[in-house]
Scaffold this motif. Structure first.
Motif, PDB file in Angstrom:
ATOM      1  N   MET A   1       0.838  -1.168   0.000  1.00 21.26           N
ATOM      2  CA  MET A   1       0.000   0.000   0.000  1.00 21.26           C
ATOM      3  C   MET A   1       0.889   1.239   0.000  1.00 21.26           C
ATOM      4  O   MET A   1       1.852   1.317   0.754  1.00 21.26           O
ATOM      5  N   VAL A   2       0.550   2.177  -0.846  1.00 26.34           N
ATOM      6  CA  VAL A   2       1.298   3.424  -0.928  1.00 26.34           C
ATOM      7  C   VAL A   2       0.562   4.462  -0.090  1.00 26.34           C
ATOM      8  O   VAL A   2      -0.518   4.902  -0.443  1.00 26.34           O
ATOM      9  N   PHE A   3       1.177   4.831   1.034  1.00 30.21           N
ATOM     10  CA  PHE A   3       0.510   5.722   1.965  1.00 30.21           C
ATOM     11  C   PHE A   3       1.300   6.994   2.265  1.00 30.21           C
ATOM     12  O   PHE A   3       0.886   7.792   3.080  1.00 30.21           O
ATOM     13  N   SER A   4       2.431   7.159   1.583  1.00 33.99           N
ATOM     14  CA  SER A   4       3.222   8.377   1.775  1.00 33.99           C
ATOM     15  C   SER A   4       4.106   8.613   0.559  1.00 33.99           C
ATOM     16  O   SER A   4       4.317   7.719  -0.266  1.00 33.99           O
ATOM     17  N   GLU A   5       4.646   9.818   0.477  1.00 37.38           N
ATOM     18  CA  GLU A   5       5.566  10.140  -0.614  1.00 37.38           C
ATOM     19  C   GLU A   5       6.820   9.278  -0.543  1.00 37.38           C
ATOM     20  O   GLU A   5       7.349   8.857  -1.567  1.00 37.38           O
ATOM     21  N   ALA A   6       7.286   9.003   0.669  1.00 41.80           N
ATOM     22  CA  ALA A   6       8.493   8.185   0.833  1.00 41.80           C
ATOM     23  C   ALA A   6       8.273   6.775   0.299  1.00 41.80           C
ATOM     24  O   ALA A   6       9.149   6.210  -0.372  1.00 41.80           O
ATOM     25  N   VAL A   7       7.123   6.207   0.559  1.00 39.66           N
ATOM     26  CA  VAL A   7       6.821   4.857   0.064  1.00 39.66           C
ATOM     27  C   VAL A   7       6.676   4.883  -1.454  1.00 39.66           C
ATOM     28  O   VAL A   7       7.163   3.980  -2.145  1.00 39.66           O
ATOM     29  N   MET A   8       6.063   5.920  -2.001  1.00 34.58           N
ATOM     30  CA  MET A   8       5.920   6.030  -3.456  1.00 34.58           C
ATOM     31  C   MET A   8       7.290   6.110  -4.114  1.00 34.58           C
ATOM     32  O   MET A   8       7.557   5.448  -5.109  1.00 34.58           O
ATOM     33  N   ARG A   9       8.186   6.898  -3.548  1.00 34.16           N
ATOM     34  CA  ARG A   9       9.542   7.019  -4.085  1.00 34.16           C
ATOM     35  C   ARG A   9      10.258   5.677  -4.010  1.00 34.16           C
ATOM     36  O   ARG A   9      10.966   5.292  -4.934  1.00 34.16           O
ATOM     37  N   GLN A  10      10.091   4.960  -2.905  1.00 36.01           N
ATOM     38  CA  GLN A  10      10.706   3.644  -2.752  1.00 36.01           C
ATOM     39  C   GLN A  10      10.218   2.695  -3.842  1.00 36.01           C
ATOM     40  O   GLN A  10      11.014   1.957  -4.430  1.00 36.01           O
ATOM     41  N   LYS A  11       8.927   2.691  -4.116  1.00 34.73           N
ATOM     42  CA  LYS A  11       8.358   1.806  -5.139  1.00 34.73           C
ATOM     43  C   LYS A  11       8.863   2.184  -6.527  1.00 34.73           C
ATOM     44  O   LYS A  11       9.197   1.314  -7.339  1.00 34.73           O
TER      45      LYS A  11
ATOM     46  N   ASP B   1       2.049  10.570 -16.307  1.00 35.46           N
ATOM     47  CA  ASP B   1       1.749  11.611 -15.336  1.00 35.46           C
ATOM     48  C   ASP B   1       2.702  11.371 -14.177  1.00 35.46           C
ATOM     49  O   ASP B   1       2.478  10.469 -13.369  1.00 35.46           O
ATOM     50  N   PRO B   2       3.788  12.124 -14.107  1.00 37.58           N
ATOM     51  CA  PRO B   2       4.816  11.846 -13.097  1.00 37.58           C
ATOM     52  C   PRO B   2       4.327  12.091 -11.683  1.00 37.58           C
ATOM     53  O   PRO B   2       3.479  12.941 -11.427  1.00 37.58           O
ATOM     54  N   TRP B   3       4.877  11.311 -10.778  1.00 34.34           N
ATOM     55  CA  TRP B   3       4.657  11.495  -9.354  1.00 34.34           C
ATOM     56  C   TRP B   3       5.706  12.471  -8.884  1.00 34.34           C
ATOM     57  O   TRP B   3       6.901  12.278  -9.104  1.00 34.34           O
ATOM     58  N   HIS B   4       5.306  13.534  -8.287  1.00 32.93           N
ATOM     59  CA  HIS B   4       6.255  14.552  -7.837  1.00 32.93           C
ATOM     60  C   HIS B   4       6.566  14.357  -6.365  1.00 32.93           C
ATOM     61  O   HIS B   4       5.740  14.627  -5.511  1.00 32.93           O
TER      62      HIS B   4
END
Length: 53
Positions: A1-11, A49-52
């Motif tokens: 589950m992606v619940f933060s910007e840090a986790v999104m960056r990690q993925k 659509d990039p994730w910023h």
């Protein structure tokens, strides 16, 4: 589950570095099918659509 910007960056990093870890390319943006190209300011094969982070 992606619940933060840090986790999104990690993925994103995990996905982008897979071809590097397998030895197919030296840098993530060198893999022609990766969105890493878009994040590096290059033109990718697909528009994203990039994730910023």
């Amino acid at each position: 589950m992606v619940f933060s910007e840090a986790v999104m960056r990690q993925k994103l990093d995990y996905i982008h570095y897979n071809p590097v870890k397998r030895g197919y390319v030296d840098r993530p943006e060198h893999w022609r099918y990766a969105s890493a190209r878009n994040y590096a300011g290059e033109t990718g094969l697909l528009e994203i659509d990039p994730w910023h982070c």
